[in-house]
Design an enzyme around this catalytic site. Structure first.
Site, short mmCIF file in Angstrom:
data_model
loop_
_atom_site.label_atom_id
_atom_site.label_comp_id
_atom_site.label_asym_id
_atom_site.label_seq_id
_atom_site.Cartn_x
_atom_site.Cartn_y
_atom_site.Cartn_z
N HIS A 269 0.93 -1.15 0.05
CA HIS A 269 -0.09 -0.06 -0.06
C HIS A 269 0.79 1.16 0.03
O HIS A 269 0.81 2.05 -0.68
CB HIS A 269 -0.89 -0.12 1.26
CG HIS A 269 -1.84 1.21 1.15
ND1 HIS A 269 -3.15 1.11 0.98
CD2 HIS A 269 -1.63 2.35 1.76
CE1 HIS A 269 -3.62 2.28 1.08
NE2 HIS A 269 -2.72 3.14 1.66
N GLU A 270 1.87 1.26 0.93
CA GLU A 270 2.58 2.44 1.29
C GLU A 270 3.68 2.74 -0.16
O GLU A 270 3.86 3.83 -0.47
CB GLU A 270 3.56 2.44 2.23
CG GLU A 270 2.59 2.41 3.59
CD GLU A 270 1.52 3.59 3.76
OE1 GLU A 270 1.60 4.77 3.14
OE2 GLU A 270 0.40 3.46 4.39
N HIS A 273 1.90 4.52 -2.78
CA HIS A 273 1.94 5.98 -2.68
C HIS A 273 3.18 6.53 -3.06
O HIS A 273 3.32 7.45 -3.79
CB HIS A 273 1.64 6.37 -1.02
CG HIS A 273 0.19 6.27 -0.76
ND1 HIS A 273 -0.77 6.99 -0.95
CD2 HIS A 273 -0.49 5.63 0.29
CE1 HIS A 273 -1.85 6.76 -0.41
NE2 HIS A 273 -1.70 5.93 0.37
N GLU A 299 -4.69 7.90 -2.88
CA GLU A 299 -5.15 6.66 -2.34
C GLU A 299 -5.29 5.58 -3.50
O GLU A 299 -5.31 4.43 -3.19
CB GLU A 299 -6.47 6.81 -1.67
CG GLU A 299 -6.75 5.79 -0.69
CD GLU A 299 -5.67 5.32 0.56
OE1 GLU A 299 -5.02 6.24 0.81
OE2 GLU A 299 -5.81 4.27 1.18
ZN ZN Z 1 -3.03 5.38 1.95
#
Ligand code: ZN
Length: 510
Positions: A269-270, A273, A299
């Site tokens: 997830h990170e 980003h 996101e």
């Molecule tokens: Zn996030």
């Protein structure tokens, strides 16, 4: 461009570069606070950050910036909409108006209310006593109304707030999207609940060595395309990613021996980003254009890699053998298909941050509705827990046992700003809309993922999303990348197909 225009652009860029440097220095201090700073540093750090943000604010809202913008707006009017120069002036104007519309008195009241409310929220949550927090939330609602009034809006006060985080988005547009989601998710979640036995995720709790998890996760995100020459991974209580420029984009993660998903999917997830930031153009560095188009678009990039790629079967066909080699004990007698099913288990839960792909947006919908109603005065703050609980029951079928796991669970309402939550849902929808387009342009995407090849996919995202930074609003970006503005249909189709197949539902065969 005339010579004078060039000079003025240069003058503006020099100021904006300084403002960017100040903000990035503050971001680095914040990163340090979350990772390595000893507890005793809190007071000094708060002072340092307040000083940096004040300096950045003063520099940015100066008369000089106003004058330069006034002159440049006419001068760049003939340039293409997506040129660096026209975009710089357009986006800087938007930021400038936002930064100057709130009177200084209101800004300091907001900061004060936030720092007062936060410890009370923590106490109220710990003691499961909403009445402690209620007066502070009332104050926050009032401040949100004053923010909306100061910014101005045509229809609904929430329009002003949502427009600050998701430029161009309206309350009515969000309501239509959420209504469509509700119609699709409530029956799907209920259907899944009736077939809950179809998916078993006990393997995820068998105990995985934390150091090995961290090493595996880092190696994996590198394979996806997260560039460690320009990044690094550390540990923090709440995972996040942060960027100090194109050459330094960091992620943090956390790890639990007893729950596999936390470290690996948190890291993916990170890194989603972070890859977004790593893909932003050098040509827009040290300007307001260098950054995510909105929290929702940011996101979308993390969810894209975490869910649409990382929770897909081709992905695990590729990575599962190396995972088994790393964790032979806990993964004994579990095959890739069973593991894929386990990481996708869907079930209604009380806590938003732990929710699965299907139910997550219902948690957001609930907050969006309640914020709106408090803001418009149709819901009194004292009645919030009751409204929360009854709606939770009807959307997710769960009885909320206490406010700690209900209306007091998120830190967001202890800060002043409303209008942040919808970004989480927009991220999910945008990721699916991008994926739908990508599948038409990279027809063998699944085969590539199964071979562990991610370069073509990352290249597409770089070209169509990352390099633009904040040049476009979310809808402008989506129209350019996919040919149409935001729509919920691709995400709805995606969860119906995927979870229909996982749980053997009728919806899958429709
Ligand atoms: Zn996030």
């Amino acid at each position: 461009m005339a010579g004078n225009t060039k000079d003025r652009l240069q003058a503006l860029k020099e100021i904006l570069a300084e403002v960017t440097d100040l903000s990035r220095a503050a971001a680095l201090l914040e990163w340090d606070q979350e990772t390595y700073m000893p507890p005793g540093g809190v007071q000094s750090r708060a002072e340092q950050m307040a000083t940096l943000s004040r300096l950045a604010h003063v520099r940015f809202t100066s008369d000089e910036v106003r004058r330069l913008l006034d002159q440049l707006e006419d001068e760049v009017a003939k340039l293409p909409f997506d040129s660096d120069e026209a975009s710089l002036v357009r986006v800087t104007r938007r930021d400038f108006d936002e930064a100057t519309k709130l009177p200084p008195q209101l800004i300091s009241e907001i900061a004060h209310a936030g720092s007062m409310a936060q410890p009370v929220w923590q106490k109220a949550r710990r003691e499961d006593d909403f009445s402690l927090f209620a007066p502070y939330l009332e104050k926050n609602v009032e401040l949100n109304r004053r923010i909306a009034d100061a910014i101005g809006y045509d229809e609904r006060p929430y329009d002003a707030l949502i427009n600050r985080s998701e430029p161009g988005m309206t309350t009515a547009e969000l309501e239509a999207i959420f209504a469509e989601l509700k119609r699709a998710i409530v029956p799907l979640a209920a259907d899944i609940a009736r077939h809950a036995d179809a998916v078993d995720d006990r393997v995820l709790y068998r105990g995985f060595d934390p150091d090995l998890q961290l090493a595996y996760a880092l190696e994996l995100v590198k394979r996806l395309g997260y560039d460690l020459e320009r990044g690094r991974q550390d540990i923090s209580t709440h995972p996040f990613s942060t960027a100090f420029g194109p050459g330094d984009v960091r992620i943090t993660t956390r790890v639990s021996r007893d729950f596999f998903n936390e470290c690996l999917f948190g890291s993916i997830h990170e890194s989603g980003h972070a890859m977004y930031n790593q893909g932003m153009g050098q040509n827009i560095d040290r300007t307001p254009l260098w950054g995510g188009a909105s929290p929702g678009v940011h996101e979308s990039q993390s969810r894209f890699w975490e869910n649409l790629v990382g929770r897909s079967l081709p992905f695990w066909r590729h990575f599962y053998p190396s995972l088994v080699a790393m964790f032979p004990e806990p993964l004994r007698e579990v095959d890739e298909e069973a593991f894929y099913r386990a990481v996708n288990r869907s079930y209604p839960s009380l806590i938003r941050v732990e929710a699965d792909e299907v139910t997550y947006n219902m948690h957001v919908l609930l907050r969006f509705e309640l914020e709106n109603e408090m803001l418009e005065g149709t819901l009194k703050v004292k009645d919030l827990p009751e409204a929360w609980n009854s709606r939770f029951k009807s959307y997710l079928g769960l009885k909320v046992p206490n406010d700690r796991e209900g209306a007091l669970q998120d830190i967001h309402w202890s800060y002043v700003s409303f209008g942040i939550f919808p970004g989480y849902t927009l991220g999910n929808l945008i990721s699916a809309q991008l994926m739908e387009k990508i599948r038409t342009e990279i027809p063998d995407l699944e085969a590539q993922i199964e071979k562990g090849q991610f370069a073509t996919l990352l290249g597409w995202l770089r070209k169509n999303v990352h390099r633009h930074g904040r040049k476009f609003t979310p809808n402008e970006l989506l129209e350019r990348a996919t040919g149409r503005p935001l729509t919920a249909a691709p995400w709805i189709g995606y969860v119906q197909r995927k979870f229909g197949a996982l749980y053997g539902l009728e919806t899958a065969r429709r």
